[in-house]
Write a protein that holds these residues in place. Structure first.
Motif, PDB file in Angstrom:
ATOM      1  N   ILE A  47       0.840  -1.198   0.000  1.00 56.92           N
ATOM      2  CA  ILE A  47       0.000   0.000   0.000  1.00 56.92           C
ATOM      3  C   ILE A  47       0.876   1.248   0.000  1.00 56.92           C
ATOM      4  O   ILE A  47       0.624   2.201  -0.751  1.00 56.92           O
ATOM      5  CB  ILE A  47      -0.946   0.008   1.217  1.00 56.92           C
ATOM      6  N   ALA A  62      -4.381   0.179  -4.326  1.00 58.50           N
ATOM      7  CA  ALA A  62      -4.139   0.229  -2.881  1.00 58.50           C
ATOM      8  C   ALA A  62      -5.426  -0.069  -2.108  1.00 58.50           C
ATOM      9  O   ALA A  62      -5.419  -0.781  -1.098  1.00 58.50           O
ATOM     10  CB  ALA A  62      -3.586   1.591  -2.493  1.00 58.50           C
ATOM     11  N   PHE A  66      -6.271  -2.989   0.619  1.00 57.48           N
ATOM     12  CA  PHE A  66      -6.772  -2.603   1.952  1.00 57.48           C
ATOM     13  C   PHE A  66      -8.045  -3.372   2.320  1.00 57.48           C
ATOM     14  O   PHE A  66      -8.190  -3.845   3.460  1.00 57.48           O
ATOM     15  CB  PHE A  66      -7.026  -1.093   1.977  1.00 57.48           C
ATOM     16  N   SER A  76      -2.280   1.123   8.123  1.00 53.03           N
ATOM     17  CA  SER A  76      -3.028   0.793   6.895  1.00 53.03           C
ATOM     18  C   SER A  76      -3.995   1.916   6.552  1.00 53.03           C
ATOM     19  O   SER A  76      -4.044   2.405   5.405  1.00 53.03           O
ATOM     20  CB  SER A  76      -3.804  -0.514   7.079  1.00 53.03           C
ATOM     21  N   LEU A  80      -3.623   5.086   3.376  1.00 55.65           N
ATOM     22  CA  LEU A  80      -4.650   5.322   2.361  1.00 55.65           C
ATOM     23  C   LEU A  80      -5.280   6.700   2.531  1.00 55.65           C
ATOM     24  O   LEU A  80      -5.579   7.394   1.542  1.00 55.65           O
ATOM     25  CB  LEU A  80      -5.700   4.217   2.440  1.00 55.65           C
TER      26      LEU A  80
END
Length: 534
Positions: A47, A62, A66, A76, A80
């Motif tokens: 990611i 990405a 996720f 995480s 994003l």
């Protein structure tokens, strides 16, 4: 722990990967292990790479990773969130933030910073208020990073009182805190408020000074911008570029070259943005020697003649009279549509209309699609070379094949072309199809053609139209006077001049510039001395 370390050799490949396809290979390899999505560390690595330069493709990729992570953690989410905040779709960060509020992973101070940055990106002040409330509820409301971003959100949304209150209540504010409000004042055009805050600032960095320079220039206050620039303790390339651009936009091209020389003496390395602006100044001044020096600098420093640099060099050489060097740069450059447009203009400027048309056709063969500037370039080339039929074909090609709505510039080229070949009635019909208020330049072009062809009757009609548009503009009077003079109608010349004098209308003196030994000299018509050395 062993599950994480067993993947480290292949994950280290992400540090040197240069494309998303290489990351896909790592992804495929990890999938073969059968434990990829349960290994949060591995997923986070992919990611992080995918969102390092967010675009719709990498963001989608990405997001797909996720959504499949078995146990996402705050890293995480934050990776994003940051990517969405820096993308063209910052609203998506808010949806992800709301999802995070449902647990089991809850926001930290970085989460709030990224979510608020997204609000600033799309002007979401209401969303920003709600996130502000959540930050206070979870104990992050007074964190310096969160508060700085809040100041930015409220300031950019015009809530300056709220932003200022936040700044005043901060116990550990830093220069970023001050700059957040300063940049908001600048962005909204409140230059006086910005200057008041700037003078009040407890600490400043180079960004603070650059904000003020940018603000003054955006407000057209060149003198004030120069004053800030001159008093800066340290200048970076952004400072120099701002002033160079400001002078260029104000058409003070001599000052652009002076600034560039000062920049060299201060040993600040110019970037491509600097060089494009300075080359443009050389083009306007006809300063071939200085333009060649900059070309040499570009080659010596391995900057490369690509994109904007190539276009600026072609334009400079063309306008400085050396079309051969312009062609040489063009042939060896990595071209974009602007480069093609520039060489077509240059060829037309030097009277090579047919060569300009051949280059246009070559551009189509190379797969470049012309834009409205391309057609202005081609039509101008046709006009300068008197290529009537070709010009008509190009105009129709633009409208029928490429669906480009003609602008006043396209009509100007056609009026000039028709006027050059003596089709004054057709040119008049074309001019009269345009609204009177936007057609000033077309009427001027037609009046010039009337003078060249000695058509006094039409010249008087066109001059009347020009004077309806702007009774104080000298252009119509001067052109009409010149038309009478060409036909030796001296009484009419005297009448026009008497009318100008009665209305207190004066003609601007002509200006010429020449370059001697690398120095550009400026002259005004009627003066016997050098007015300025640039």
């Amino acid at each position: 722990m062993s599950g994480t370390s067993s993947h480290l050799p292949i994950l280290s490949f992400t540090e040197t990967a240069s494309s998303i396809s290489e990351i896909h290979q790592v992804h495929a390899h990890l999938l073969k292990t059968g434990v990829f999505y349960s290994n949060t560390f591995s997923c986070n690595k992919l990611i992080s790479f995918a969102v390092s330069n967010p675009d719709p493709i990498t963001l989608s990729y990405a997001r797909s990773i996720f959504t499949h992570i078995t146990t996402p953690n705050s890293f995480s989410y934050n990776s994003l969130l940051r990517a969405y905040a820096n993308s063209l779709t910052p609203q998506n960060a808010i949806f992800l933030f709301c999802q995070m509020l449902q647990g089991p992973v809850f926001p930290d101070k970085y989460t709030f910073t990224f979510a608020l940055k997204a609000c600033a990106g799309f002007g979401g002040v209401e969303e920003g208020r709600q996130i502000h409330a959540q930050a206070l509820k979870l104990g992050f409301g007074f964190d310096v990073f969160v508060t700085n971003t809040l100041i930015n959100v409220y300031g950019k949304s015009g809530y300056f009182e709220v932003a200022r209150n936040l700044l005043d209540r901060m116990t550990n504010r830093d220069v970023v805190s001050w700059n957040a409000l300063l940049s908001a004042y600048i962005e909204k055009g409140f230059i006086r408020s910005a200057r008041g805050l700037f003078d009040e600032m407890e600490q400043r960095n180079i960004e603070s000074w650059n904000f003020m320079i940018s603000g003054y220039l955006s407000s057209g206050l060149l003198k004030e911008a120069k004053s800030i620039f001159d008093t800066m303790p340290v200048k970076d390339v952004v400072s120099w570029n701002s002033m160079i651009t400001g002078y260029a936009h104000a058409s003070f091209f001599g000052d652009v070259l002076k600034l560039f020389e000062d920049m060299q003496r201060e040993k600040v390395k110019p970037d491509s943005f600097t060089l494009v602006n300075v080359l443009s100044a050389c083009a306007h001044l006809g300063a071939l020697g200085q333009g060649e020096w900059i070309h040499g600098y570009i080659d010596k420093n391995g900057i490369g003649t690509n994109g904007f640099i190539a276009t600026a060099l072609v334009d400079m050489y063309s306008k400085c009279g050396n079309i051969d060097k312009a062609l040489n740069v063009f042939r060896n450059a990595s071209k974009d549509i602007s480069t093609w447009n520039s060489i077509i203009v240059g060829l037309g400027m030097h009277g090579f209309g047919e060569k300009a048309l051949d280059t246009f056709l070559e551009m189509l063969v190379e797969g470049f699609e012309p834009n409205e500037v391309t057609f202005i370039s081609v039509l101008s080339a046709c006009s300068r070379s008197g290529l009537l039929n070709e010009g008509r074909k190009m105009f129709q090609l633009m409208v029928d094949d490429y669906g480009i709505e003609p602008t006043i510039e396209h009509y100007g080229c056609m009026v000039d072309l028709l006027g050059r070949v003596g089709l004054l009635e057709e040119a008049l019909e074309l001019v009269e199809t345009r609204p009177l208020q936007e057609a000033h330049v077309l009427w001027e072009s037609l009046l010039s053609a009337c003078k060249n062809h000695g058509n006094v009757e039409m010249a008087e009609y066109v001059a009347k139209k020009l004077l309806e548009l702007n009774p104080q503009d000298s252009a119509g009077y001067v052109q009409l006077s010149n038309t009478y003079a060409a036909l030796k109608r001296w009484d009419d010349v005297s009448n026009v001049r008497r009318k100008m004098k009665a209305l207190k209308i004066s003609k601007e003196p002509g200006c010429s510039m020449i370059e001697v030994n690398g120095v550009v000299h400026e002259f005004l018509a009627g003066e016997g001395l050098i007015l300025e050395q640039i």
